[in-house]
Scaffold this active site. Structure first.
Site, short mmCIF file in Angstrom:
data_model
loop_
_atom_site.label_atom_id
_atom_site.label_comp_id
_atom_site.label_asym_id
_atom_site.label_seq_id
_atom_site.Cartn_x
_atom_site.Cartn_y
_atom_site.Cartn_z
N HIS A 182 4.52 6.56 10.74
CA HIS A 182 3.95 7.84 10.23
C HIS A 182 4.69 8.85 10.87
O HIS A 182 5.18 8.92 12.16
CB HIS A 182 2.54 8.09 10.95
CG HIS A 182 1.46 6.94 10.10
ND1 HIS A 182 1.15 7.10 8.91
CD2 HIS A 182 0.68 5.84 10.68
CE1 HIS A 182 0.35 6.11 8.50
NE2 HIS A 182 -0.23 5.29 9.76
N ASP B 39 3.22 -5.62 11.93
CA ASP B 39 2.48 -4.61 11.21
C ASP B 39 3.29 -3.21 11.56
O ASP B 39 2.07 -2.16 11.90
CB ASP B 39 1.14 -4.50 11.64
CG ASP B 39 0.01 -3.60 10.78
OD1 ASP B 39 0.58 -3.24 9.77
OD2 ASP B 39 -1.09 -3.49 10.90
N ASN C 297 0.91 -1.15 -0.06
CA ASN C 297 0.01 -0.18 0.06
C ASN C 297 1.21 1.21 -0.04
O ASN C 297 0.75 1.99 0.89
CB ASN C 297 -0.91 -0.14 1.30
CG ASN C 297 -0.50 -0.11 2.60
OD1 ASN C 297 0.83 -0.32 2.60
ND2 ASN C 297 -1.04 0.59 3.53
ZN LIG Z 1 -3.99 -4.14 7.89
ZN LIG Z 2 -0.63 -3.45 7.74
#
Ligand SMILES: [Zn+2]
Ligand SMILES: [Zn+2]
Length: 449
Positions: A327, A323, A112
């Site tokens: 940021h 994960d 992403n």
């Molecule tokens: Zn996710």
């Molecule tokens: Zn993720």
């Protein structure tokens, strides 16, 4: 089909060192004892009784005093390296430096990015960049749907040929069951794992935290756990129906653990991961509205946390994944509801779980090591193993070391860590990844001879 080597990273395999009298712990190799271990040309060259290997003049000697633990390097199947497009948050260099500092010998990066990793040329250029810049080997998942739009499948076969380990739309769910079914059918042909971020946006929309007593007290819109668990159940059944292979990302609640356990009991080819923050924190930690506690899925209840721990212990949940979601400070320093979702986690994963679960006796250290390395096999990669002839994928830790997370800054470019400021136990001193020295802690000077 001939596939490119799925992991790309440093090609320097020159590490030459002798780890003397270290306590080697590798449950798969059935080792839990003091040893001398020699690394030569990137390989575990010798493993012998403690104090029996003499140091050569051209190798570094590290003295373990029977106390320092030598573990197989951890494997993280879920990190966000933010490149291309968001290098102000992280890049291949800083992200893999953070991984090495956390004891990880390899990671899998999510697609992403900006642009989304949904084409073979972009995958090729990212793999070239990783070969030059990454501190530890990196594997890539490509997107399931173009631009994560949920409407058109990517060229999955071509992406596989270019080295994609599998596919995910992480950050977004594949909302349409029909679209996911089509992806599962392609996956059966081209291989690779489909990793799923489970969220029904019609249930989660507008929410910033777990829907429950704390969200009610704070007056913040909540995300109910059924937003995740109903999608896990749906997609497990689809995987079973298509005899396809799926991996559930970042489980956060008891109902999801039950759905995965039920799917496994039926023989469906599913696996699952859980993050250190979902294992260690709950919705109560959101009370102060610290945006570092805002992530997706949100922190849930104590009962959910206990179910996740039990799922990890029993094996319904296969592995730990950070994960790691960096940021920038100015993006996170806004009111809670406006802040982006995500916490960093590579540098604190082991210590958070060692101090939080192993020290209190909830989880055996050997089992934690197993779960922190199990991600590799789920993506058809070799599991790091402490055995002669194996590539040196090793992590040296000092279990007695206490440190405050973030007190000396971070290797990551971002500092939005949910464990920042906490006193942790267990510190990674050295990481060898694919035979190369990937990380050396400043505290190691004290034990290096
Ligand atoms: Zn996710
Ligand atoms: Zn993720």
């Amino acid at each position: 089909m001939r596939l490119a080597d799925p992991l790309v990273g440093p090609s320097d395999e020159s590490a030459a060192l002798l780890l003397r009298d270290v306590h080697v712990l590798d449950p798969r190799a059935r080792i839990d004892a003091r040893h001398d271990l020699r690394v030569r040309a990137g390989t575990i060259a010798e493993l012998a009784e403690p104090g029996t290997i003499e140091a050569e003049p051209d190798e570094e000697l590290i003295e373990g005093d029977g106390r320092l633990r030598l573990l197989p390097a951890f494997f993280d199947p879920h990190v966000h390296l933010r490149t291309p497009g968001q290098e102000h948050k992280e890049d291949l260099q800083t992200g893999t430096r953070a991984a090495a500092a956390g004891g990880f010998g390899a990671v899998i990066a999510m697609p992403n990015t900006d642009p989304v990793l949904d084409s073979a040329p972009l995958l090729r250029s990212l793999r070239d960049a990783a070969a030059r810049q990454a501190r530890v080997p990196v594997g890539f998942l490509a997107a399931i749907t173009r631009s994560l739009g949920g409407e058109q499948l990517t060229e999955m076969a071509e992406l596989r040929q270019e080295g994609a380990l599998g596919f995910t739309d992480d950050g977004k769910p594949v909302q349409s069951a029909g679209m996911l079914r089509k992806a599962l059918q392609y996956q059966r042909l081209c291989g690779g794992v489909l990793a799923l971020h489970e969220e029904d946006p019609t249930l989660s929309r507008g929410g910033s935290m777990h829907e429950g007593t704390v969200s009610a007290a704070l007056g913040i819109a909540g995300i109910p756990t059924v937003a995740e668990s109903t999608m896990v159940a749906r997609d497990a059944e689809l995987a079973g129906y298509e005899d396809a292979r799926v991996h559930f990302q970042h489980l956060s609640c008891a109902a999801s653990v039950q759905a995965v356990a039920a799917a496994k009991a039926r023989g469906w080819r599913v696996s699952a991961e859980v993050t250190p923050h979902h294992l260690m924190l709950t919705e109560a930690d959101v009370r102060a509205m610290d945006t570092r506690m805002k992530m997706h899925p949100p922190l849930t209840t104590e009962a959910d946390r206990q179910a996740l721990i039990e799922g990890l212990r029993a094996g319904s949940i296969d592995c730990v994944a950070s994960d790691h979601a960096p940021h920038a400070r100015d993006e996170k320093e806004v009111p809670f509801e406006q802040a982006p979702m995500g916490t960093t986690g590579l540098e604190t994963a082991f210590a958070a779980l060692y101090g939080g679960l192993v020290l209190p006796g909830v989880l055996e250290l050997g089992l934690l090591v197993e779960r922190m390395t199990a991600g590799a096999a789920l993506f058809d990669l070799p599991t790091p193993l402490v055995a002669v002839g194996e590539p040196a994928n090793l992590t040296l830790v000092d279990l007695d070391a206490e440190w405050v997370a973030g007190e000396h800054g971070w290797e990551s470019r971002s500092e939005n860590c949910c464990f920042a400021g906490r006193r942790l136990r267990g510190r990674v001193l050295l990481t060898l990844a694919a035979g190369a020295l990937a990380h050396r802690d400043r505290a190691l000077a004290a034990v290096a001879v």
